[in-house]
Design a protein around this motif. Structure first.
Motif, PDB file in Angstrom:
ATOM      1  N   THR A  46       0.830  -1.208   0.000  1.00  0.00           N
ATOM      2  CA  THR A  46       0.000   0.000   0.000  1.00  0.00           C
ATOM      3  C   THR A  46       0.864   1.256   0.000  1.00  0.00           C
ATOM      4  OG1 THR A  46      -1.735  -1.194   1.191  1.00  0.00           O
ATOM      5  CG2 THR A  46      -1.832   1.200   1.223  1.00  0.00           C
ATOM      6  N   LEU A  47       1.920   1.260   0.816  1.00  0.00           N
ATOM      7  CA  LEU A  47       2.809   2.418   0.854  1.00  0.00           C
ATOM      8  C   LEU A  47       3.514   2.603  -0.488  1.00  0.00           C
ATOM      9  CD1 LEU A  47       4.165   4.689   2.450  1.00  0.00           C
ATOM     10  CD2 LEU A  47       5.868   3.027   3.223  1.00  0.00           C
ATOM     11  N   GLY A  48       3.983   1.488  -1.069  1.00  0.00           N
ATOM     12  CA  GLY A  48       4.630   1.585  -2.378  1.00  0.00           C
ATOM     13  C   GLY A  48       3.687   2.117  -3.445  1.00  0.00           C
ATOM     14  N   MET A  49       2.463   1.602  -3.469  1.00  0.00           N
ATOM     15  CA  MET A  49       1.489   2.078  -4.451  1.00  0.00           C
ATOM     16  C   MET A  49       1.157   3.551  -4.234  1.00  0.00           C
ATOM     17  SD  MET A  49      -2.460   1.338  -4.830  1.00  0.00           S
ATOM     18  CE  MET A  49      -2.534   2.613  -3.603  1.00  0.00           C
ATOM     19  N   THR A  50       1.056   3.978  -2.941  1.00  0.00           N
ATOM     20  CA  THR A  50       0.772   5.381  -2.645  1.00  0.00           C
ATOM     21  C   THR A  50       1.908   6.284  -3.127  1.00  0.00           C
ATOM     22  OG1 THR A  50      -0.509   4.691  -0.708  1.00  0.00           O
ATOM     23  CG2 THR A  50       0.199   6.984  -0.798  1.00  0.00           C
ATOM     24  N   LEU A  51       3.148   5.854  -2.872  1.00  0.00           N
ATOM     25  CA  LEU A  51       4.292   6.658  -3.332  1.00  0.00           C
ATOM     26  C   LEU A  51       4.343   6.730  -4.846  1.00  0.00           C
ATOM     27  CD1 LEU A  51       7.042   5.479  -0.810  1.00  0.00           C
ATOM     28  CD2 LEU A  51       5.748   7.612  -0.784  1.00  0.00           C
ATOM     29  N   LEU A  52       4.075   5.609  -5.514  1.00  0.00           N
ATOM     30  CA  LEU A  52       4.044   5.630  -6.981  1.00  0.00           C
ATOM     31  C   LEU A  52       2.938   6.544  -7.488  1.00  0.00           C
ATOM     32  CD1 LEU A  52       4.691   1.865  -7.846  1.00  0.00           C
ATOM     33  CD2 LEU A  52       6.256   3.781  -8.149  1.00  0.00           C
ATOM     34  N   TRP A  53       1.777   6.483  -6.843  1.00  0.00           N
ATOM     35  CA  TRP A  53       0.676   7.356  -7.257  1.00  0.00           C
ATOM     36  C   TRP A  53       1.040   8.828  -7.059  1.00  0.00           C
ATOM     37  CZ3 TRP A  53      -4.283   6.020  -9.118  1.00  0.00           C
ATOM     38  CH2 TRP A  53      -5.175   7.085  -9.206  1.00  0.00           C
ATOM     39  N   LEU A  54       1.675   9.130  -5.915  1.00  0.00           N
ATOM     40  CA  LEU A  54       2.091  10.500  -5.670  1.00  0.00           C
ATOM     41  C   LEU A  54       3.126  10.958  -6.699  1.00  0.00           C
ATOM     42  CD1 LEU A  54       2.369  10.555  -1.763  1.00  0.00           C
ATOM     43  CD2 LEU A  54       0.620  11.634  -3.177  1.00  0.00           C
ATOM     44  N   GLY A  55       4.081  10.074  -7.021  1.00  0.00           N
ATOM     45  CA  GLY A  55       5.065  10.422  -8.036  1.00  0.00           C
ATOM     46  C   GLY A  55       4.430  10.663  -9.392  1.00  0.00           C
ATOM     47  N   ALA A  56       3.500   9.758  -9.754  1.00  0.00           N
ATOM     48  CA  ALA A  56       2.810   9.934 -11.031  1.00  0.00           C
ATOM     49  C   ALA A  56       1.953  11.198 -11.019  1.00  0.00           C
ATOM     50  CB  ALA A  56       1.946   8.711 -11.320  1.00  0.00           C
ATOM     51  N   THR A  57       1.356  11.511  -9.863  1.00  0.00           N
ATOM     52  CA  THR A  57       0.529  12.717  -9.761  1.00  0.00           C
ATOM     53  C   THR A  57       1.373  13.971  -9.936  1.00  0.00           C
ATOM     54  OG1 THR A  57      -1.027  11.594  -8.301  1.00  0.00           O
ATOM     55  CG2 THR A  57      -1.011  13.992  -8.229  1.00  0.00           C
ATOM     56  N   VAL A  58       2.543  14.009  -9.309  1.00  0.00           N
ATOM     57  CA  VAL A  58       3.423  15.164  -9.450  1.00  0.00           C
ATOM     58  C   VAL A  58       3.862  15.327 -10.905  1.00  0.00           C
ATOM     59  CG1 VAL A  58       5.661  16.110  -8.795  1.00  0.00           C
ATOM     60  CG2 VAL A  58       4.198  15.102  -7.061  1.00  0.00           C
ATOM     61  N   GLY A  59       4.237  14.186 -11.529  1.00  0.00           N
ATOM     62  CA  GLY A  59       4.633  14.266 -12.929  1.00  0.00           C
ATOM     63  C   GLY A  59       3.491  14.733 -13.827  1.00  0.00           C
ATOM     64  N   ALA A  60       2.301  14.169 -13.585  1.00  0.00           N
ATOM     65  CA  ALA A  60       1.149  14.578 -14.382  1.00  0.00           C
ATOM     66  C   ALA A  60       0.791  16.038 -14.139  1.00  0.00           C
ATOM     67  CB  ALA A  60      -0.042  13.676 -14.064  1.00  0.00           C
ATOM     68  N   TRP A  61       0.930  16.477 -12.877  1.00  0.00           N
ATOM     69  CA  TRP A  61       0.608  17.871 -12.565  1.00  0.00           C
ATOM     70  C   TRP A  61       1.572  18.832 -13.248  1.00  0.00           C
ATOM     71  CZ3 TRP A  61       3.268  21.458  -9.282  1.00  0.00           C
ATOM     72  CH2 TRP A  61       2.560  22.627  -9.045  1.00  0.00           C
ATOM     73  N   LEU A  62       2.854  18.460 -13.287  1.00  0.00           N
ATOM     74  CA  LEU A  62       3.811  19.308 -13.991  1.00  0.00           C
ATOM     75  C   LEU A  62       3.485  19.397 -15.473  1.00  0.00           C
ATOM     76  CD1 LEU A  62       7.153  18.200 -12.262  1.00  0.00           C
ATOM     77  CD2 LEU A  62       5.872  20.315 -11.898  1.00  0.00           C
TER      78      LEU A  62
END
Length: 442
Positions: A16-32
């Motif tokens: 769950t923590l790994g998936m959350t971190l990946l989602w956050l990373g993907a969110t930051v990239g998508a937001w940029l």
């Protein structure tokens, strides 16, 4: 020792923590990326708006009677303007402006292209050979608000995804580890006497070699215990025979010897041989208690075993033992019959040896497999009571004995996962000694 953590918990939290971190990373990239595209779209809108307004402004200024006078463009309906503009000449004089335009936010001299101030994004264009300029300003807060809304739209599903992912991962890991949990329960349920192979189907490939190694270890342990039991039985038989023969010869010598020092010496040798025989028997019992095999694979009814053992001792001790049995017909336990016999024999022998000779010995069994042996006599001090289960420790030094009876009893009790308690004075009395053993129920 630090307690071990659950594999299921570690996998659930880790995934769950790994998936959350990946989602956050993907969110930051998508937001940029979204922010970059939004800036491009807003810049394009500024440029397009300037290109559309400028020709109309040129036409409006050219048709005026006084083209050099500033003019506010009236609005049809009051509203908040995100885009404001100024139309100026080359010297910077305002010729036209939107109804909500603030000249202070624009450049002092009109310029072409994009510029950025602290709070605004501006775009300038020219016409009529750079004699008329238009500048359009857009607040940067507008763009930042759009970027924040895009970021919230990407992060909002994460709030629901984290608990759903944690629950889903936990269920998936639990289902996947079902065979491992079954194997653990099978190992925990094994008693001391059960050394048969543990069979659990569909173990993971990483756990299966471990299960095979455990089964091989159990097999080796079973063979070692069988060899030890065989050695104990053979040794007891081989020791009893020469001791009995020697004792018989010494007794004959004592009877044949004339009155005097020789007969006294023969009597002492006879007593020493009797003590040696008893010590040999105790050591064999201790070896059996420590060697395993204390639990039976099939439950045993303790009532007939107890009745037979007490009846045998009553024949030796002039009916000094009182037996109290439960009202129900049977009490089943997993203790091995031989181990139960050794335990009972040592408790009764200890009570007869150290108890008052003119008082009976009470032996009772409850429906919950609680065995009690109570004898009369002086109370045992607490300082001595806590050491009586140690080897070669006796309550009264003037009474002959090996000091192994209660030590053997304690070893058997520990081997069958039972409990034992020594009480003195006995329960409900002013004196006496009591041993309580809670045997494992089947």
């Amino acid at each position: 020792m630090k307690p071990s953590s659950s594999l299921q918990k570690r996998l659930g939290l880790g995934l769950t923590l790994g998936m959350t971190l990946l989602w956050l990373g993907a969110t930051v990239g998508a937001w940029l990326v979204v922010q970059h595209e939004l800036n491009e779209a807003f810049d394009s809108a500024l440029e397009e708006t300037a290109q559309r307004i400028l020709p109309l402004a040129v036409l409006e200024i050219s048709n005026r009677e006084e083209p050099r006078e500033a003019q506010h463009v009236a609005t049809l309906k009051m509203h908040k303007e995100y885009l404001t503009y100024l139309v100026r000449d080359a010297s910077g004089k305002i010729l036209m402006q939107s109804h909500d335009a603030n000249p202070k936010i624009f450049n002092q001299q009109p310029t072409e292209g994009f510029t950025t101030s602290e709070k605004y994004r501006l775009y300038g264009a020219s016409a009529l050979r750079e004699t008329l300029f238009i500048e359009i300003a857009e607040p940067l807060d507008h763009r930042r608000e759009a970027a924040r809304e895009a970021l919230f739209a990407l992060l909002l599903p994460l709030l629901a995804l984290i608990p759903v992912s944690l629950l889903g991962t936990w269920l998936f890991v639990r289902i996947s580890l079902r065979s491992v949990l079954a194997y653990r329960r099978a190992v925990e349920a094994r008693g001391v006497g059960d050394l048969s192979p543990i069979k659990v189907a569909r173990l993971p490939a990483e756990i299966d070699p471990l299960a095979e190694a455990v089964n091989h270890l159990l097999e080796r342990l079973r063979k070692a215990l069988e060899a030890e039991r065989s050695f104990t039985a053979n040794s007891a038989h081989e020791l009893r025979t020469p001791l009995a023969a020697t004792l018989a010869q010494v007794q004959r010598l004592r009877h044949e010897a004339p009155e005097g020092p020789l007969r006294v010496r023969a009597a002492k040798i006879e007593n020493a041989l009797r003590e040696l025989a008893r010590l040999s028997e105790k050591l064999m019992q201790l070896a059996k208690a420590e060697g395993g095999g204390l639990l039976s694979e099939t439950p045993q009814d303790l009532i007939p075993l107890l009745a037979h053992g007490v009846d045998e001792w009553n024949q030796r001790s002039d009916q000094r033992i009182e037996l109290h049995l439960p009202s129900q017909a049977s009490v089943y336990s997993n203790i091995d019959p031989d181990a139960f016999g050794i335990l009972l024999r040592n408790l009764i022998e200890n009570a007869l040896k150290y108890g008052a000779t003119d008082q009976p010995i009470e032996v009772s069994l409850t429906e919950q497999a609680q065995l009690r042996v109570v004898n009369s006599g002086p109370a045992v001090p607490q300082s001595v009571l806590q050491h009586l289960t140690e080897r070669f420790v006796r309550g009264h030094s003037e009474i002959s004995g090996s000091g192994l009876g209660l030590a053997i009893t304690k070893t058997i009790v520990q081997g069958v996962n039972a409990r034992m308690k020594l009480v003195s004075p006995a329960t409900g009395r002013q004196d006496g000694f009591e041993v309580c053993v809670w045997l494992p129920l089947a």
